[in-house]
Design an enzyme around this catalytic site. Structure first.
Site, PDB file in Angstrom:
ATOM      1  N   HIS A  53      11.719 -22.524  10.286  1.00 29.21           N
ATOM      2  CA  HIS A  53      10.904 -22.961  10.994  1.00 29.21           C
ATOM      3  C   HIS A  53       9.631 -23.077  10.560  1.00 29.21           C
ATOM      4  O   HIS A  53       8.617 -24.091  10.837  1.00 29.21           O
ATOM      5  CB  HIS A  53      10.898 -22.641  12.323  1.00 29.21           C
ATOM      6  CG  HIS A  53      12.135 -22.978  13.116  1.00 29.21           C
ATOM      7  ND1 HIS A  53      12.588 -22.657  14.561  1.00 29.21           N
ATOM      8  CD2 HIS A  53      13.258 -23.738  12.764  1.00 29.21           C
ATOM      9  CE1 HIS A  53      13.675 -23.169  14.729  1.00 29.21           C
ATOM     10  NE2 HIS A  53      14.109 -23.651  13.682  1.00 29.21           N
TER      11      HIS A  53
ATOM     12  N   CYS B 291       3.368  -2.823   3.926  1.00 26.23           N
ATOM     13  CA  CYS B 291       2.488  -1.604   4.243  1.00 26.23           C
ATOM     14  C   CYS B 291       3.359  -0.516   5.424  1.00 26.23           C
ATOM     15  O   CYS B 291       4.414  -0.890   5.264  1.00 26.23           O
ATOM     16  CB  CYS B 291       1.015  -2.070   4.772  1.00 26.23           C
ATOM     17  SG  CYS B 291       0.886  -3.148   6.326  1.00 26.23           S
ATOM     18  N   GLY B 292       2.656  -0.098   6.046  1.00 26.93           N
ATOM     19  CA  GLY B 292       3.207   0.840   6.955  1.00 26.93           C
ATOM     20  C   GLY B 292       3.823   0.074   8.060  1.00 26.93           C
ATOM     21  O   GLY B 292       4.895   0.322   8.251  1.00 26.93           O
ATOM     22  N   THR B 293       3.027  -0.826   8.619  1.00 25.10           N
ATOM     23  CA  THR B 293       3.826  -1.651   9.677  1.00 25.10           C
ATOM     24  C   THR B 293       4.030  -3.077   9.205  1.00 25.10           C
ATOM     25  O   THR B 293       4.524  -3.757  10.211  1.00 25.10           O
ATOM     26  CB  THR B 293       2.636  -2.068  10.934  1.00 25.10           C
ATOM     27  OG1 THR B 293       1.481  -2.383  10.280  1.00 25.10           O
ATOM     28  CG2 THR B 293       2.174  -0.396  11.573  1.00 25.10           C
ATOM     29  N   GLY B 294       3.436  -3.670   8.060  1.00 20.10           N
ATOM     30  CA  GLY B 294       3.733  -5.004   7.785  1.00 20.10           C
ATOM     31  C   GLY B 294       2.404  -5.768   8.278  1.00 20.10           C
ATOM     32  O   GLY B 294       2.254  -6.924   7.937  1.00 20.10           O
ATOM     33  N   ILE B 295       1.805  -5.065   9.353  1.00 23.38           N
ATOM     34  CA  ILE B 295       0.781  -6.076  10.063  1.00 23.38           C
ATOM     35  C   ILE B 295      -0.356  -6.202   9.421  1.00 23.38           C
ATOM     36  O   ILE B 295      -1.065  -7.516   9.093  1.00 23.38           O
ATOM     37  CB  ILE B 295       0.649  -5.468  11.482  1.00 23.38           C
ATOM     38  CG1 ILE B 295       1.726  -5.448  12.376  1.00 23.38           C
ATOM     39  CG2 ILE B 295      -0.592  -5.948  12.132  1.00 23.38           C
ATOM     40  CD1 ILE B 295       1.948  -4.686  13.595  1.00 23.38           C
ATOM     41  N   GLY B 296      -0.928  -5.191   8.711  1.00 24.63           N
ATOM     42  CA  GLY B 296      -2.398  -5.155   8.023  1.00 24.63           C
ATOM     43  C   GLY B 296      -2.000  -6.476   6.907  1.00 24.63           C
ATOM     44  O   GLY B 296      -2.960  -7.093   6.756  1.00 24.63           O
TER      45      GLY B 296
ATOM     46  N   ARG C 213      10.132 -32.123  13.621  1.00 23.15           N
ATOM     47  CA  ARG C 213       9.237 -31.350  14.565  1.00 23.15           C
ATOM     48  C   ARG C 213       8.712 -30.190  13.593  1.00 23.15           C
ATOM     49  O   ARG C 213       7.354 -29.505  13.780  1.00 23.15           O
ATOM     50  CB  ARG C 213       9.610 -31.010  15.493  1.00 23.15           C
ATOM     51  CG  ARG C 213      10.896 -29.820  15.507  1.00 23.15           C
ATOM     52  CD  ARG C 213      11.726 -29.648  16.863  1.00 23.15           C
ATOM     53  NE  ARG C 213      12.631 -28.763  16.751  1.00 23.15           N
ATOM     54  CZ  ARG C 213      13.781 -28.824  16.322  1.00 23.15           C
ATOM     55  NH1 ARG C 213      14.275 -29.820  15.522  1.00 23.15           N
ATOM     56  NH2 ARG C 213      14.913 -27.932  16.355  1.00 23.15           N
ATOM     57  N   HIS C 214       9.517 -29.842  12.759  1.00 19.58           N
ATOM     58  CA  HIS C 214       9.012 -28.257  11.824  1.00 19.58           C
ATOM     59  C   HIS C 214       7.839 -28.811  10.814  1.00 19.58           C
ATOM     60  O   HIS C 214       6.926 -28.077  10.603  1.00 19.58           O
ATOM     61  CB  HIS C 214      10.080 -27.607  11.204  1.00 19.58           C
ATOM     62  CG  HIS C 214      11.031 -27.179  12.292  1.00 19.58           C
ATOM     63  ND1 HIS C 214      10.642 -26.412  13.268  1.00 19.58           N
ATOM     64  CD2 HIS C 214      12.351 -27.273  12.505  1.00 19.58           C
ATOM     65  CE1 HIS C 214      11.610 -26.279  14.239  1.00 19.58           C
ATOM     66  NE2 HIS C 214      12.690 -26.871  13.597  1.00 19.58           N
TER      67      HIS C 214
ATOM     68  N   ASP D  79       0.925  -1.291  -0.036  1.00 16.89           N
ATOM     69  CA  ASP D  79      -0.083   0.051   0.000  1.00 16.89           C
ATOM     70  C   ASP D  79       0.670   1.210  -0.033  1.00 16.89           C
ATOM     71  O   ASP D  79       2.115   0.907  -0.131  1.00 16.89           O
ATOM     72  CB  ASP D  79      -0.980  -0.001   1.188  1.00 16.89           C
ATOM     73  CG  ASP D  79      -0.314   0.190   2.579  1.00 16.89           C
ATOM     74  OD1 ASP D  79       0.938   0.645   2.443  1.00 16.89           O
ATOM     75  OD2 ASP D  79      -1.297   0.379   3.384  1.00 16.89           O
ATOM     76  N   HIS D  80       0.480   2.417   0.152  1.00 16.32           N
ATOM     77  CA  HIS D  80       1.096   3.607   0.035  1.00 16.32           C
ATOM     78  C   HIS D  80       1.966   3.702   1.143  1.00 16.32           C
ATOM     79  O   HIS D  80       3.145   4.343   1.008  1.00 16.32           O
ATOM     80  CB  HIS D  80      -0.090   5.104   0.187  1.00 16.32           C
ATOM     81  CG  HIS D  80      -0.644   4.764   1.287  1.00 16.32           C
ATOM     82  ND1 HIS D  80      -1.783   3.930   1.353  1.00 16.32           N
ATOM     83  CD2 HIS D  80      -0.887   5.305   2.680  1.00 16.32           C
ATOM     84  CE1 HIS D  80      -2.124   3.891   2.766  1.00 16.32           C
ATOM     85  NE2 HIS D  80      -1.875   4.809   3.287  1.00 16.32           N
TER      86      HIS D  80
HETATM   87  C1  RB5 Z   1      -1.914   3.043   6.236  1.00 15.69           C
HETATM   88  O1  RB5 Z   1      -1.947   4.130   6.996  1.00 15.69           O
HETATM   89  C2  RB5 Z   1      -1.611   1.893   7.211  1.00 15.69           C
HETATM   90  O2  RB5 Z   1      -2.753   1.730   8.149  1.00 15.69           O
HETATM   91  C3  RB5 Z   1      -1.178   0.493   6.680  1.00 15.69           C
HETATM   92  O3  RB5 Z   1       0.048   0.889   5.796  1.00 15.69           O
HETATM   93  C4  RB5 Z   1      -0.800  -0.536   7.618  1.00 15.69           C
HETATM   94  O4  RB5 Z   1       0.258  -0.204   8.242  1.00 15.69           O
HETATM   95  C5  RB5 Z   1      -1.773  -1.278   8.328  1.00 15.69           C
HETATM   96  O5  RB5 Z   1      -1.452  -2.238   8.929  1.00 15.69           O
END
Ligand code: RB5
Length: 153
Positions: free
Chosen positions: A98, A65-70, A134-135, A8-9
């Site tokens: 693993h 993405c911004g965090t990689g989490i989304g 195990r893996h 994303d951006h």
């Molecule tokens: C976008 O502002 C941000 O929420 C997205 O890039 C990401 O970090 C979501 O997890």
């Protein structure tokens, strides 16, 4: 090896640095977008890449993405996907060894371009420890969760 890329951006800076690395190494890839810093919705790009990887059209995916989490949350909802958010070299290595991760996720507001390229290089060059029972057993459990056949008994 062929890779599916998406962002994303908030992750386009990392994706562009990874593209430079892939071009230099001659590694094939398809870029599923986005292509500018205009604000977009990360599940769209994560879903495109995750489906392409789950359909075995690509060896691995890379999502930023911004965090990689989304992007990791969205990608992990697709059956067969093992997407890992990575923010250090140890994680980049161990999620291949693993977890047999098939999508690498990183955050453009968490790490810099140099780190993203380093983690990509480690991820792509580390094999799954398929000779360690195990893996393989644990990764099979992840597939069983996907298939609704997992039991904790
Ligand atoms: C976008 O502002 C941000 O929420 C997205 O890039 C990401 O970090 C979501 O997890």
């Amino acid at each position: 090896m062929k890779l599916a890329l998406g962002c994303d951006h908030g992750g386009i800076n990392l994706k562009n640095a990874i593209i430079d690395y892939l071009e230099e190494k001659g590694i094939e890839y398809d870029d599923f977008g986005c292509f500018s810093e205009r604000s977009v919705d990360y599940p769209i790009y994560a879903f495109k890449v995750a489906n392409a990887v789950a359909d075995n059209k690509f060896d691995f995916g890379i999502l930023c993405c911004g965090t990689g989490i989304g992007v990791s949350m969205a990608a992990n909802k697709v059956k067969g996907i093992r997407a890992a958010v990575v923010s250090n070299e140890f994680g980049a290595e161990m999620t291949r060894r693993h977890n047999n991760a098939n999508i690498l996720c990183m955050g453009g507001r968490v790490i810099n371009e140099e780190m993203a390229v380093k983690f990509t290089d480690i991820f792509l060059n580390t094999p799954f420890s398929s000779d360690e029972e195990r893996h393989t057993r644990r990764v099979k459990m992840l597939a069983d969760i996907d298939n609704g056949t997992f039991s904790t008994e």
